[in-house]
Each structure stands twice: as structure tokens, then as C-alpha cells.
Design a protein around this motif. Structure first.
Motif, mmCIF file in Angstrom:
data_model
loop_
_atom_site.group_PDB
_atom_site.id
_atom_site.type_symbol
_atom_site.label_atom_id
_atom_site.label_comp_id
_atom_site.label_asym_id
_atom_site.label_seq_id
_atom_site.Cartn_x
_atom_site.Cartn_y
_atom_site.Cartn_z
ATOM 1 N N ASN A 19 0.824 -1.218 0.000
ATOM 2 C CA ASN A 19 0.000 0.000 0.000
ATOM 3 C C ASN A 19 0.853 1.261 0.000
ATOM 4 N N THR A 20 1.983 1.215 0.677
ATOM 5 C CA THR A 20 2.871 2.379 0.683
ATOM 6 C C THR A 20 3.528 2.556 -0.683
ATOM 7 N N ALA A 38 -4.382 -3.201 -0.774
ATOM 8 C CA ALA A 38 -4.107 -4.532 -0.252
ATOM 9 C C ALA A 38 -4.710 -4.668 1.147
ATOM 10 N N ILE A 39 -5.246 -5.832 1.444
ATOM 11 C CA ILE A 39 -5.903 -6.069 2.728
ATOM 12 C C ILE A 39 -4.854 -6.287 3.814
ATOM 13 N N VAL A 40 -4.961 -5.504 4.873
ATOM 14 C CA VAL A 40 -4.027 -5.621 6.001
ATOM 15 C C VAL A 40 -4.777 -6.227 7.177
ATOM 16 N N LYS A 41 -4.309 -7.400 7.636
ATOM 17 C CA LYS A 41 -4.949 -8.075 8.753
ATOM 18 C C LYS A 41 -3.969 -8.224 9.899
ATOM 19 N N GLU A 42 -4.440 -7.933 11.105
ATOM 20 C CA GLU A 42 -3.585 -8.040 12.278
ATOM 21 C C GLU A 42 -3.136 -9.476 12.524
ATOM 22 N N SER A 43 -3.966 -10.424 12.134
ATOM 23 C CA SER A 43 -3.653 -11.824 12.408
ATOM 24 C C SER A 43 -2.716 -12.426 11.375
ATOM 25 N N GLY A 44 -2.358 -11.654 10.349
ATOM 26 C CA GLY A 44 -1.482 -12.170 9.315
ATOM 27 C C GLY A 44 -2.247 -12.496 8.046
ATOM 28 N N SER A 45 -1.523 -12.711 6.980
ATOM 29 C CA SER A 45 -2.130 -12.914 5.670
ATOM 30 C C SER A 45 -2.798 -14.271 5.555
ATOM 31 N N GLY A 60 1.693 1.902 -15.071
ATOM 32 C CA GLY A 60 2.849 1.098 -15.447
ATOM 33 C C GLY A 60 3.379 0.171 -14.389
ATOM 34 N N ILE A 61 2.665 0.021 -13.234
ATOM 35 C CA ILE A 61 3.176 -0.864 -12.188
ATOM 36 C C ILE A 61 2.046 -1.674 -11.558
ATOM 37 N N VAL A 62 2.272 -2.973 -11.444
ATOM 38 C CA VAL A 62 1.365 -3.863 -10.723
ATOM 39 C C VAL A 62 2.181 -4.569 -9.652
ATOM 40 N N VAL A 63 1.722 -4.483 -8.405
ATOM 41 C CA VAL A 63 2.421 -5.106 -7.281
ATOM 42 C C VAL A 63 1.607 -6.313 -6.820
ATOM 43 N N TRP A 64 2.262 -7.463 -6.776
ATOM 44 C CA TRP A 64 1.592 -8.719 -6.445
ATOM 45 C C TRP A 64 1.898 -9.135 -5.011
ATOM 46 N N ASP A 65 0.840 -9.382 -4.252
ATOM 47 C CA ASP A 65 0.970 -9.921 -2.890
ATOM 48 C C ASP A 65 0.975 -11.445 -3.010
ATOM 49 N N MET A 66 2.123 -12.047 -2.717
ATOM 50 C CA MET A 66 2.267 -13.489 -2.885
ATOM 51 C C MET A 66 1.910 -14.233 -1.594
ATOM 52 N N PRO A 67 1.415 -15.452 -1.705
ATOM 53 C CA PRO A 67 1.131 -16.260 -0.509
ATOM 54 C C PRO A 67 2.378 -16.421 0.357
ATOM 55 N N GLY A 68 2.164 -16.602 1.645
ATOM 56 C CA GLY A 68 3.285 -16.715 2.574
ATOM 57 C C GLY A 68 4.173 -17.918 2.295
ATOM 58 N N ILE A 69 5.456 -17.743 2.578
ATOM 59 C CA ILE A 69 6.425 -18.818 2.329
ATOM 60 C C ILE A 69 6.528 -19.769 3.516
#
Length: 200
Positions: A19-20, A38-45, A60-69
Motif C-alpha cells: 500500500n505504501t 491490499a488487505i491488512v490483517k492483524e492476524s497475518g495474511s 505502469g506498475i502492478v504489485v503482487w501480494d504473494m502467498p506466505g512462504i
């Protein structure tokens, strides 16, 4: 079009960082981000599939939030393949940590190195680390530099276990220490400038 993959474990500040980067701010009245952020959850993604985010004002920019590793560890190659994290689909990669380099993050960095995929290593929550240091009467700059030096050292030690590519081990990365909510503090400004310089 630039596609950025933001990768890391849960509760590292990935969504806040996204988001920043996209200049989405928390509404002072509602205390929430815009619905398109992007959804921000206190309990984690709870992200199960890669989620793309963009801002119409930032073309010109797309930012992808990937699943946790989390938990992939020695199977990090399966993680990258499963979610198609490669140089054909993404232009660059942001690895997010909120402290030291964990086992999972270390295996992720190892796999990016093996595939010769340069990345940005972003250490979030540095503001919290500095506040803790100040309670111990440490100077802000000393704490900041100490965190940076420690991460460089961890990457150096991590690289000693890597197999050489073309006769040497060269982990291609840039390091940024940030407060995920602040665009003008610490290394966030440089991170945003570097991303902007990569835009077409």
C-alpha cells in the motif's frame, strides 16, 4: 508494464508495504485503507493465490501480494514453481522480512540465487527496533546501521553455503530498512525511487 512480486512469511508487513509503494493511505476518519488497497490483517495474511494491486494514478506498475512462504523451507523451489515466480512473469522481486533472516527466508534467497533472480531485501518494522534501542540509550543512527550491518553479515554467511555460479557466489540484492507506513523515513524513499527508475 512492470510486475513486482512481494514475497515473505505472514505478519512481516507485506500488505502495508504494498500500500505504501502504491501510495494508498489510511483514512484518518475511518482508520482504514481504500477498498482497492491490499488487505491488512492483524492476524497475518490468508492469501492463498497471488493477488495483484495497482493504483490508476501510478501507471505502469502492478504489485503482487504473494502467498506466505511459511513452512516451504527446503521445498522453496516448489513454492516458486507453484506460484509461477520467475523472470518471465515478474520484472523484479521484493523479499520482506521483519527481523533476522529466518530459515524459510534463507531458503527463498537460496532459490532466487540459484535461478539468478536479483531481488530487493526489505526489512520492515525498523522503527520498532530503533525505539527498543533508544530505551537502552542507543543512538538512532547506531541502531539503524547495526541492523544493516547484521543483515549484510547474515547474507554473507548464508552465501558461504551456496554452490558457486560461474566460479563465484554473488547474491544480487539491494537492502532497504523501512517503516512500512512512512514514505519519507529511513530507506523507503530510496526504495520508491529505485522502483520508479525500473518503470518503463
Amino acid at each position: 508494464m512492470i510486475n513486482v512480486a512481494v514475497i515473505g512469511a505472514i505478519k512481516q508487513g507485506k500488505s502495508t508495504l504494498i500500500n505504501t509503494i502504491l501510495d494508498y493511505k489510511i483514512n484518518n476518519k475511518t482508520g482504514k485503507y481504500p477498498e482497492v488497497a491490499a488487505i491488512v490483517k492483524e492476524s497475518g495474511s490468508t492469501t492463498q493465490t497471488p493477488a495483484p494491486y495497482s493504483n490508476p494514478l501510478l501507471e505502469g506498475i502492478v504489485v503482487w501480494d504473494m502467498p506466505g512462504i511459511d513452512g516451504f523451507c527446503h521445498k522453496m523451489d516448489e513454492y516458486l514453481d507453484k506460484f509461477e515466480i520467475n523472470s518471465d512473469k515478474f520484472d523484479f522481486f521484493v523479499v520482506v522480512i521483519s527481523g533476522e533472516i529466518t530459515t524459510d527466508a534463507g531458503h527463498l534467497i537460496r532459490e532466487l540465487y540459484k535461478r539468478e533472480m536479483p531481488f530487493y531485501l526489505v526489512r520492515t518494522h525498523v522503527d520498532e527496533t530503533i525505539r527498543k534501542g533508544q530505551r537502552l540509550r542507543k543512538e538512532e543512527r547506531d541502531v539503524f546501521n547495526g541492523v544493516r550491518d547484521e543483515l549484510h553479515q547474515q547474507l554473507h554467511l548464508l552465501g558461504q553455503s551456496f554452490e558457486p555460479i560461474n566460479g563465484s557466489v554473488n547474491i544480487k540484492y539491494e537492502l532497504y530498512l523501512v517503516d512500512g507506513l512512512e514514505r519519507d523515513r529511513y530507506d523507503m524513499k530510496k526504495l520508491l525511487e529505485d522502483i520508479k527508475n525500473d518503470l518503463p
